[in-house]
Design a protein around this motif. Structure first.
Motif, PDB file in Angstrom:
ATOM      1  N   ILE A 229       0.818  -1.205   0.000  1.00  0.00           N
ATOM      2  CA  ILE A 229       0.000   0.000   0.000  1.00  0.00           C
ATOM      3  C   ILE A 229       0.857   1.262   0.000  1.00  0.00           C
ATOM      4  N   ARG A 230       1.984   1.262   0.716  1.00  0.00           N
ATOM      5  CA  ARG A 230       2.825   2.462   0.757  1.00  0.00           C
ATOM      6  C   ARG A 230       3.473   2.723  -0.600  1.00  0.00           C
ATOM      7  N   GLY A 231       4.078   1.700  -1.191  1.00  0.00           N
ATOM      8  CA  GLY A 231       4.665   1.881  -2.513  1.00  0.00           C
ATOM      9  C   GLY A 231       3.628   2.211  -3.562  1.00  0.00           C
ATOM     10  N   TRP A 232       2.419   1.674  -3.409  1.00  0.00           N
ATOM     11  CA  TRP A 232       1.348   1.974  -4.356  1.00  0.00           C
ATOM     12  C   TRP A 232       0.932   3.437  -4.254  1.00  0.00           C
ATOM     13  N   LEU A 233       0.859   3.980  -3.046  1.00  0.00           N
ATOM     14  CA  LEU A 233       0.515   5.392  -2.891  1.00  0.00           C
ATOM     15  C   LEU A 233       1.603   6.300  -3.455  1.00  0.00           C
ATOM     16  N   GLU A 234       2.843   5.923  -3.243  1.00  0.00           N
ATOM     17  CA  GLU A 234       3.955   6.743  -3.732  1.00  0.00           C
ATOM     18  C   GLU A 234       4.270   6.488  -5.197  1.00  0.00           C
TER      19      GLU A 234
END
Length: 979
Positions: A506-511
């Protein structure tokens, strides 16, 4: 669209062909990911269905490529539908529609490019699918696709789907211009194209009935309708390129809007509740917690999906409630219940699972498609909070669909509770884990897919590769400690891996960070989950099977192994008997008259012009045949293959030493000897018939312990009639005119000696079957399907897949051995009890006696190998009971016939036969009950003619009426028994 990449589009002076080619290239580049799955999907599904449902060998024989050639046109039609729906609705979803309107694009090249790209992509998809179908057709040993002309129904099916593909493209473009969502444009286009095509062809067809052949014959009318739709599309595309005022599109909804405003004035409270329920607010409540704001954003972005989900759930809930009420108040006919099970039940399950997949894709897909990822990344919200909020929205809908699914399945049970068995309950239970799997795969696919269709395709691939294939290939079956445990574990690991993968990503997807190999790929939970599913769980399946008592099983095997060795240890004389037996069976198979006897349903009359016996006696092989018939009764028999297998050594015999499959050698030999003996009896050749009957009996006994094909064949229910045929021929032989009591007694003693010398104990035979099926094929052949000759053990048809699985799949060998140990520990004591006392436990005997008995399938949980092996062993036990019953009855009838010839009457009781005719009276095999000599009622015995009793064995009766040969008089001189 970048004008740098498309210089032809930068100026209206560019050539028409170059501009149209640029549009073709652009649209095909965007839709090329659809080509491989749509081309290979239908062919792979058909291939899996052929291999699973009708078996490998039968599927090869029955498969015809032309019968499924329409699937190539279907693949092309699916691409045309997806392309047409994504052509302009995809521009709206990606936000490039405004850019296209601002560019100096001419309508004519755009129209030509769109339809040319659709036709070219559909052609490529259909061509790839056709190439795959040709490979499958050639792999199955056929070339039906190259055999022209094709069957008429196959041609018409392909033509029908080609016409429907053109209609899909036209209607797809039409609804893509009217609906801004690709998925709804595709659904509307598919429904409209199919309904309009069906209505048109059914109205024009004779009798107003729709059929593929009739629709294909009316293709000119269908093409005219498609051309009309394309003409409308041309005008709509021209209007789509010109910016239109927003007021024009709102005039369509003016009347519904005014009605809604009037309703809001009359009932403001109810209107407010409906507005909050069906349509989320335009602005979030900033005073709410962050997770509730995220829920509002998710519902807002879902847009029209939320009302559709709610309306669908409400409709299905009402159907379930109405159905349960109807089933409770009114009786439902069996035909109505069966109709419900055939179509509405699977359709409802498919709709619910599809809704769960769509819900999963929409969990994260909307943020990627609408560009709100950056907005969420800029907000001071932890990624874990965002993930939990989205799961809260998605799981709430999954819970709703699970409740509806439970109600749907409960409705199926309520309509016809008598048809629900273990297999049906397993299928019903399997839908719930599949719902969780498609939801988890959908949300993981939505994080990386550029559209809803791509997300659904990716989710389907993850579900099939991570769930469907492992459950089919690495399942255990209903003999697990808890049936369905392996199926649940596989899908549970898959769901947990995909959910944990979405949480970590989720973090890499948001960034919008590109994944790295070490951090994102090497330690990906999905990768490790698939590794566990494909490599770890298959090896650990043996832990899910109840283990047998190894000590007691070892003691049973040791005791029976000693008894087995004395039957299969090849001495020099035993090898001679084996050679003579194989030569006799091979000679029968090579002889045309004897093969005619074996295959004929009825024995030809002895005085006919085409008498097989007379033809065979005139052949040069007759002398060798009768010499072998006399030899096999005097020589010991031992199969060298069995001794070599028991010692783990290589045998001097090769599969090439047999002329054909041993099963057919022994089977044809037994049938031919039986019928040859009957022909000899009718021809008056008593000694010849006696030798043939004894040879047929020895061949039956030796087939029980030879290697490998005849091992189980004679005990299948369709072959047990051979024992009854042999017993009838023996009785017919005993009733001939020239028979004497001494010859009957000699025949009786020879039959008893052959049974004592040749028949292997049931416990040793059971252990022999266990040795075959426990370690049957890896040292001999790679496949082990039972068709390569005597180097491979015989396998029942219900587990045709099991030898391949044991040879190639991880963990299947250990699982199979554990299963066989447990089954042997269950059947060996029963066989030993039968050998010692002639009894079989009542519950086993009742199970064997039940006609048409079958183990319940547990198909979604895996291949039911244990049930098929048990069923085959039960057939062996049942064949032994039937054969022993016919053997004892034949001996008793011979003794009774000899007694009648000696005393002129039949005895009052069977005990009068002991000890002059028989050393003891046998009992009915399995049950231990006595044979009964039943006379007619007393009133009929007062006549001067002799009374003939009936030999009864439970529910089976054996006649003692004399059966004279043709031209002979019935023996007389029998007087009635003493009162």
């Amino acid at each position: 669209m970048s004008t740098t990449l498309f210089p032809a589009l930068a100026s209206r002076d560019g050539g028409f062909r170059r501009e149209a080619a640029a549009h073709v290239w652009r649209y095909l580049r965007l839709t090329r990911p659809l080509i491989p799955p749509l081309a290979a999907g239908p062919i792979l599904l058909v291939l899996i269905a052929v291999l699973i449902e009708i078996g490998l060998e039968e599927g090869r024989a029955d498969f015809r490529g032309t019968s499924v050639a329409f699937l190539c046109a279907t693949a092309a039609g699916l691409f045309a539908l997806a392309f047409g729906a994504a052509s302009f609705a995809g521009e709206c979803e990606s936000g490039t529609d405004a850019l296209l309107r601002r560019l100096p694009i001419r309508p004519a090249p755009l129209i030509a490019g769109v339809f040319a790209a659709g036709v070219l992509g559909a052609t490529v998809t259909g061509g790839i699918s056709l190439a795959l179908l040709v490979c499958v057709d050639l792999a199955f040993g056929h070339a039906s696709l190259f055999s022209f002309p094709w069957p008429y129904e196959d041609q018409m099916a392909a033509v029908y789907w080609l016409g429907l593909s053109a209609s899909f493209l036209a209607w797809g473009v039409f609804f893509s211009l009217k609906i801004r969502r690709v998925i709804w444009a595709a659904i509307a286009a598919a429904a409209t194209a199919f309904v309009s095509d069906t209505i048109l062809t059914s109205r024009l067809a004779e009798g107003n009935r729709f059929s593929w052949e009739g629709a294909a014959e009316l293709s000119h009318f269908r093409l005219a309708l498609t051309a009309l739709v394309v003409w409308v599309d041309v005008g709509l595309i021209r209007a789509w390129l010109r910016p239109e005022p927003a007021e024009g599109s709102r005039n369509i909804f003016a009347i519904p809007r005014r009605a809604a405003q009037s309703f809001a004035k009359v009932c403001p409270s109810l209107a407010a509740v409906m507005r909050r329920t069906l349509f989320p607010g335009a602005q979030p409540d900033l005073h709410r917690p962050a997770d509730e704001q995220l829920l509002w954003l998710q519902a807002r972005q879902a847009g029209a999906l939320v009302p559709v989900l709610r309306v669908s759930a409400a409709v299905m809930g009402m159907i379930v409630a109405a159905g349960l009420g109807t089933a409770a108040c009114f009786p439902i006919t069996a035909q109505a219940a069966e109709t419900w099970r055939q179509f509405p039940l699977p359709l409802g399950i498919a709709v619910i699972l599809g809704m769960q997949a769509v819900t999963g894709v929409f969990v994260f897909g909307q943020d990627r498609w609408r560009g709100t990822r950056r907005f969420l990344a800029a907000r001071p919200i932890a990624p874990g909070t965002l993930w939990l909020a989205r799961q809260r929205w998605g799981l709430a809908w999954c819970a709703i669909w699970s409740v509806l699914l439970a109600g749907w399945l409960l409705l199926a049970i309520a309509l016809d509770p008598n048809t629900i068995g273990d297999r049906e309950l397993a299928e019903l239970w399997g839908t719930f884990p599949w719902g969780a799997a498609v939801y988890a795969a959908g949300q993981l696919a939505g994080m990386g897919a550029s559209g809803l269709i791509y997300g659904l395709i990716t989710a389907a691939f993850l579900t099939v590769f991570g769930g469907l294939l492992p459950t089919l290939l690495f399942a255990v079956g209903p003999d697990e400690v808890i049936p369905g445990m392996s199926f649940t574990i596989i899908l549970g690991v898959l769901v947990a891996a995909m959910l944990w993968q979405s949480r970590l990503s989720i973090r890499g997807w948001l960034e919008e960070r590109s994944p790295s190999f070490t951090r994102d790929w090497l330690f990906a939970p999905v990768l490790w989950g698939l590794t566990v599913i494909w490599l770890v769980l298959p090896w650990s399946r043996v832990l899910l099977v109840p283990a047998a008592d190894s000590q007691s099983l070892r003691s049973l095997q040791t005791a029976r192994r000693t008894a087995l060795e004395q039957w299969i240890e090849p001495q020099r004389k035993g090898l001679q008997g084996f050679t003579a037996t194989v030569r006799l069976a091979s000679l029968v198979s090579r002889s045309a008259p004897l093969s005619l006897l074996a295959l004929s349903p009825e024995t030809p009359p002895g005085d006919s012009g085409d008498d097989p016996r007379k033809q065979f006696l005139e052949s040069p092989s007759a002398s060798e045949f009768f010499k072998l018939v006399a030899e096999i009764r005097k020589q010991a028999y031992a199969d060298p293959q069995l001794a070599a297998r028991l010692r783990g050594e290589a045998s001097a015999w090769s599969p090439r030493d047999y002329d054909s499959d041993p099963f057919w050698l022994y089977f044809h030999g037994v049938r031919a000897l039986d019928k040859f003996a009957r022909v000899s009896v009718r021809a008056g050749e008593i000694k010849e018939a006696r030798s043939l009957l004894l040879a047929a009996l020895c061949l039956r006994f030796r087939s029980e312990r030879t290697y490998p094909g005849a091992l189980g064949a004679f005990y299948d229910s369709q072959f047990t009639g051979g024992w009854q045929r042999w017993g009838d021929v023996v009785w017919e032989w005993s009733c001939t005119e020239r028979q004497t009591p001494d010859s009957l007694r000699e025949m009786l003693h020879e039959i008893q000696d052959a049974a004592a010398r040749e028949r292997i104990p049931l416990s040793a035979q059971t252990l022999l079957i266990g040795l075959y099926w426990r370690e049957p094929f890896v040292r001999d052949t790679g496949m082990g399907m039972g068709h390569e000759g005597p180097a491979v053990a015989w396998w029942p048809g219900g587990v045709w897949f099991l030898p391949i699985a044991v040879a190639w799949f991880p963990g299947e060998w250990q699982l199979h051995r554990a299963r066989m140990d447990r089954i042997l520990a269950e059947y060996l004591p029963v066989a030993m009890e039968y050998d010692e006392r002639g009894l079989i436990p009542w519950e086993v005997h009742r199970r064997l006696a039940s006609p048409g008995w079958q183990w319940a399938g547990f198909r979604p949980v895996g291949w039911n190998a244990a049930a098929a092996i048990r069923q085959s062993l039960d057939e062996v036990f049942q064949g032994r009971l039937f054969g022993d019953l016919q053997l004892h009855a034949a001996c008793l009838r011979l003794a009774l016939r000899a007694y009648a010839l000696d005393f002129g009457r039949y005895p009052d009781r069977l005990e009068e036969l002991v000890p002059q005719y028989m050393p003891r009276i046998p009992r009915i095999p399995g049950s231990g009950e006595d044979f009964v000599l039943q006379y007619p009622p007393a009133a009929t015995i007062t006549r001067e003619a002799s009374a003939v009793p009936v030999l009864q064995a439970g529910d089976t009766e054996f006649t003692l009426e004399p059966q004279p040969t043709e031209g002979a008089e019935q023996p007389s001189g029998l007087r009635p028994p003493k009162p």
